[in-house]
Design an enzyme around this catalytic site. Structure first.
Site, short mmCIF file in Angstrom:
data_model
loop_
_atom_site.label_atom_id
_atom_site.label_comp_id
_atom_site.label_asym_id
_atom_site.label_seq_id
_atom_site.Cartn_x
_atom_site.Cartn_y
_atom_site.Cartn_z
N LYS A 49 0.84 -1.29 -0.04
CA LYS A 49 -0.03 -0.19 -0.06
C LYS A 49 0.62 1.09 0.13
CE LYS A 49 -3.73 -2.38 2.41
NZ LYS A 49 -4.49 -2.49 3.80
N GLN A 93 -4.64 -1.14 9.79
CA GLN A 93 -4.65 -2.54 9.29
C GLN A 93 -4.92 -3.51 10.19
OE1 GLN A 93 -3.35 -2.93 6.03
NE2 GLN A 93 -3.75 -5.31 6.26
N ASP A 116 -11.07 2.88 4.40
CA ASP A 116 -11.48 1.40 4.43
C ASP A 116 -12.96 1.22 4.25
OD1 ASP A 116 -9.45 -0.40 3.81
OD2 ASP A 116 -8.70 -0.08 6.10
#
Ligand code: GUN
Length: 280
Positions: A49, A93, A116
């Site tokens: 990422k 994460q 997200d």
């Protein structure tokens, strides 16, 4: 023999359009990534990422925090990123270490920075069919299906898995594209029979080779979200690839299928969050 849905190529083809949008912004999109601890898979994903964000010229804040961080300290880090005007998007994460309350951490992210799409505000809007920031993996799957011109209206779609990250938002997006959606999970009886009626199958269970080619209807479209590392170090999806490839019309490989699309959608969501924040 199925046609391969090449996520790597499709993800790459989206970059020029993104660069045009980035150039139109007043400042570089800001993406903050928080990793807690040393989960090896998380380290690989975070690295990818960051590398993609770097290539697109994003402003990045990277926090790699100790596995024994307290809930309060982690929440304070999220608060600081919420207050930081150079940060448009915050990603925590997952999975977090077991002593941390993941839900409380995700709930703490300011919804306009929820890149997200895991905050209940984002999930609620998606469930009502007026999506804001949509979880990256299911969104990437929809872009792949659209690119391959897979017809979803009236199709039978089966999603295997009901996580908030993939299965649940995936089912909503397919339903909103007018598919008839069945969600299978660990308590579902006769998964093989249900999969056998599907025109489109999305496997997101995290069990290597779970979906067998013999279950599939001839010509089904098969999307494999699984990324499982086998004992020999190789990667394998949730679908038994060789037998599925023989029956499917389209199939995503692992690696090189859904994975690169997840990252591409994260970049797109970051740009979207930046556009909205910078115009408000
Ligand atoms: N862990 C597995 N998938 C994801 C994802 O899409 N986002 C985050 N933040 N963590 C994950």
């Amino acid at each position: 023999m199925a046609v391969l849905l090449n996520g790597r190529r499709l993800a790459k083809s989206l970059a020029p359009g993104l660069r045009v949008r980035i150039a139109a912004l007043q400042r570089a999109p800001g993406l903050a990534v928080i990793q807690v601890g040393e989960d090896p898979a998380s380290s690989v994903y975070v690295k990818r990422k960051r590398a993609r964000a770097e290539r697109l010229g994003f402003h990045q804040v990277s926090l790699h925090l100790s596995a024994d961080i307290s809930q309060e300290s982690l929440e304070a880090q999220v608060d600081a990123l919420n207050a930081d005007d150079t940060v448009d998007a915050i990603l925590v994460q997952l999975p977090l270490p077991a002593h941390l309350d993941s839900t409380a951490i995700l709930d703490r992210i300011q919804p306009d920075k929820d890149v997200d799409g895991f905050h209940p505000w984002s999930a609620g809007l998606l469930s009502q069919g007026r999506p804001h920031l949509v979880p990256c993996t299911p969104r990437g799957v929809m872009v792949m299906l659209a690119d391959a011109e897979v017809s979803l209206s009236g199709a039978n779609a089966v999603v295997i898995g009901r996580s908030n990250i993939v299965g649940r938002p995936m089912a909503m997006l397919l339903e909103q594209a007018n598919a008839t959606v069945t969600v299978c999970h660990s308590r579902t009886r006769n998964v093989a029979e249900i999969v056998g009626r599907a025109d489109v199958v999305v496997a997101a269970v995290g069990r290597p080779g779970f979906v067998q080619g013999s279950w599939l209807k001839e010509g089904a479209v098969v999307v494999d979200v699984g990324i499982n590392r086998l004992d020999d170090g190789s990667l394998c999806g949730d679908v038994e690839f060789a037998s599925a490839e023989a029956r499917a019309s389209y199939i995503t490989p692992v690696p090189g299928g859904v994975g690169p699309m997840t990252i591409a959608m994260l970049m797109e969501n970051t740009v979207r969050a930046a556009e909205e924040r910078q115009s408000s």
